[in-house]
Design an enzyme around this catalytic site. Structure first.
Site, PDB file in Angstrom:
ATOM      1  N   GLY A 202       0.483   7.180   6.323  1.00  7.57           N
ATOM      2  CA  GLY A 202       1.492   6.161   6.051  1.00  7.57           C
ATOM      3  C   GLY A 202       2.865   6.432   6.642  1.00  7.57           C
ATOM      4  N   GLU A 203       2.902   7.154   7.757  1.00  5.56           N
ATOM      5  CA  GLU A 203       4.215   7.497   8.320  1.00  5.56           C
ATOM      6  C   GLU A 203       4.987   6.270   8.785  1.00  5.56           C
ATOM      7  OE1 GLU A 203       6.245  10.362  11.737  1.00  5.56           O
ATOM      8  OE2 GLU A 203       4.324  10.912  10.844  1.00  5.56           O
ATOM      9  N   ARG A 204       4.310   5.259   9.305  1.00  2.00           N
ATOM     10  CA  ARG A 204       5.002   4.037   9.746  1.00  2.00           C
ATOM     11  C   ARG A 204       5.690   3.348   8.566  1.00  2.00           C
ATOM     12  NH1 ARG A 204       2.227   0.128  11.139  1.00  2.00           N
ATOM     13  NH2 ARG A 204       3.552  -0.843  12.710  1.00  2.00           N
ATOM     14  N   ARG A 205       5.005   3.308   7.409  1.00  2.00           N
ATOM     15  CA  ARG A 205       5.599   2.706   6.210  1.00  2.00           C
ATOM     16  C   ARG A 205       6.828   3.497   5.758  1.00  2.00           C
ATOM     17  NH1 ARG A 205       0.346   3.155   3.045  1.00  2.00           N
ATOM     18  NH2 ARG A 205      -0.468   3.836   5.052  1.00  2.00           N
TER      19      ARG A 205
ATOM     20  N   GLN B 242       0.847  -1.197   0.000  1.00  2.00           N
ATOM     21  CA  GLN B 242       0.000   0.000   0.000  1.00  2.00           C
ATOM     22  C   GLN B 242       0.882   1.247   0.000  1.00  2.00           C
ATOM     23  OE1 GLN B 242      -2.547   0.316   3.402  1.00  2.00           O
ATOM     24  NE2 GLN B 242      -3.809   1.936   2.523  1.00  2.00           N
TER      25      GLN B 242
ATOM     26  N   ARG C 231      -6.843   2.632  13.358  1.00  5.36           N
ATOM     27  CA  ARG C 231      -5.893   1.557  13.656  1.00  5.36           C
ATOM     28  C   ARG C 231      -5.965   1.112  15.117  1.00  5.36           C
ATOM     29  NH1 ARG C 231      -2.164   0.637   9.751  1.00  5.36           N
ATOM     30  NH2 ARG C 231      -2.043   2.147   8.057  1.00  5.36           N
TER      31      ARG C 231
END
Length: 285
Positions: free
Chosen positions: A85-88, A68, A123
């Site tokens: 999407g900061e973790r990705r 994603q 989440r």
């Protein structure tokens, strides 16, 4: 397709019609952006990122690739700000990748902040204090009542209200929640005290003695009890020295027993012919 939360909060879901780096991208088109040109979301409600989980995510991305893409918006100085999407992005950074799959969209500051808050609430990985902060910001940005926010998020209004009350606690208590040193139920027990000094005092006792919620509630209840006025003791002036020594010795002995944790009750009365000391010692400590 517009996400349900976007409809609820009136957020846009279209890619900018403006040129980006002299190119025009179609809605939801995935492009490759330099990792170094991307900055974190300034409205990110998550203040603590679990490095171990980031590394687990990095391993998954290394094995299976980016399933994603992240979502970004154009920022100043040829940079892009993360919308979701900061973790990705952090995981890809740890892998040393030069580019990352991304979708570029045009969003205002309010829309960007809302999406970041909503994504994290979905989440359910936020700490309770981060969740409370997210609710507070959504209420402020969209001028909603607690009831209206609860309806749009599919939650009970009491859930929203209970979380928001945590923001009234002192910073020390909020930090303890953030670092998971205490639970939400511990914190809710402390709300009853109102006085910040007392709240911080009980907080230290909870952490040092590892009190459970019931023990915390008992401590709070005891602190809320009005202090009984000290009973007047008979004055010992003008009496026999030996009697005075005897009375003081008894008082000191009772004080020593009290310091051991035994809840001793004592009462002194003076009569014409004698002094009377009544002592009550509970059978159970």
């Amino acid at each position: 397709m517009v996400h349900p939360f976007n409809r609820f909060f009136g957020l846009g879901d279209k890619t900018s019609s403006k040129d980006i780096d002299e190119e025009s991208y179609q809605s939801d088109e995935v492009i490759q952006l330099p990792v170094k040109d991307i900055i974190p979301n300034r409205y990110q409600p998550r203040s603590i990122f679990d490095n171990e989980k980031i590394q687990e995510l990095a391993q998954t991305i290394h094995t299976h690739g980016m399933i994603q893409p992240i979502v970004v918006r154009k920022y100043e100085n040829d940079q892009y700000e993360i919308i979701a999407g900061e973790r990705r992005w952090r995981a890809v950074q740890s892998l040393g990748w030069e580019t990352i799959s991304a979708i570029v969209r045009e969003m205002t500051d309010t829309e960007t902040a809302s999406v970041a808050l909503i994504e994290n609430l979905q989440r359910e990985e936020l700490t309770v204090i981060e969740e409370a902060f997210a609710y507070s910001k959504l209420l402020e940005m969209h001028s909603l009542t607690q009831e209206a926010l609860a309806q749009r998020l599919g939650k009970n209004q009491s859930t929203i209200a209970n979380k928001l009350r945590l923001l009234k606690l002192p910073k020390e208590v909020q930090d303890a929640l953030l670092n998971k040193l205490i639970t939400e139920r511990h914190a809710r027990a402390l709300i009853k005290l109102k006085d910040e000094e007392k709240q911080n005092k009980i907080l230290q006792i909870i952490i040092e003695n590892e009190l459970n919620v019931k023990q915390t509630e008992e401590r709070v209840a005891k602190m809320q009890e009005p202090k009984e006025p000290k009973k007047k003791r008979p004055k010992l002036k003008g009496i026999n020295k030996d009697i005075r020594i005897a009375m003081n010795t008894i008082r000191q002995s009772l004080s020593m027993v009290t310091k051991t944790g035994v809840d001793v009750e004592s009462d002194e009365k003076e009569f014409d012919e004698y002094y009377q000391i009544t002592v009550k010692i509970p059978k159970k400590k």
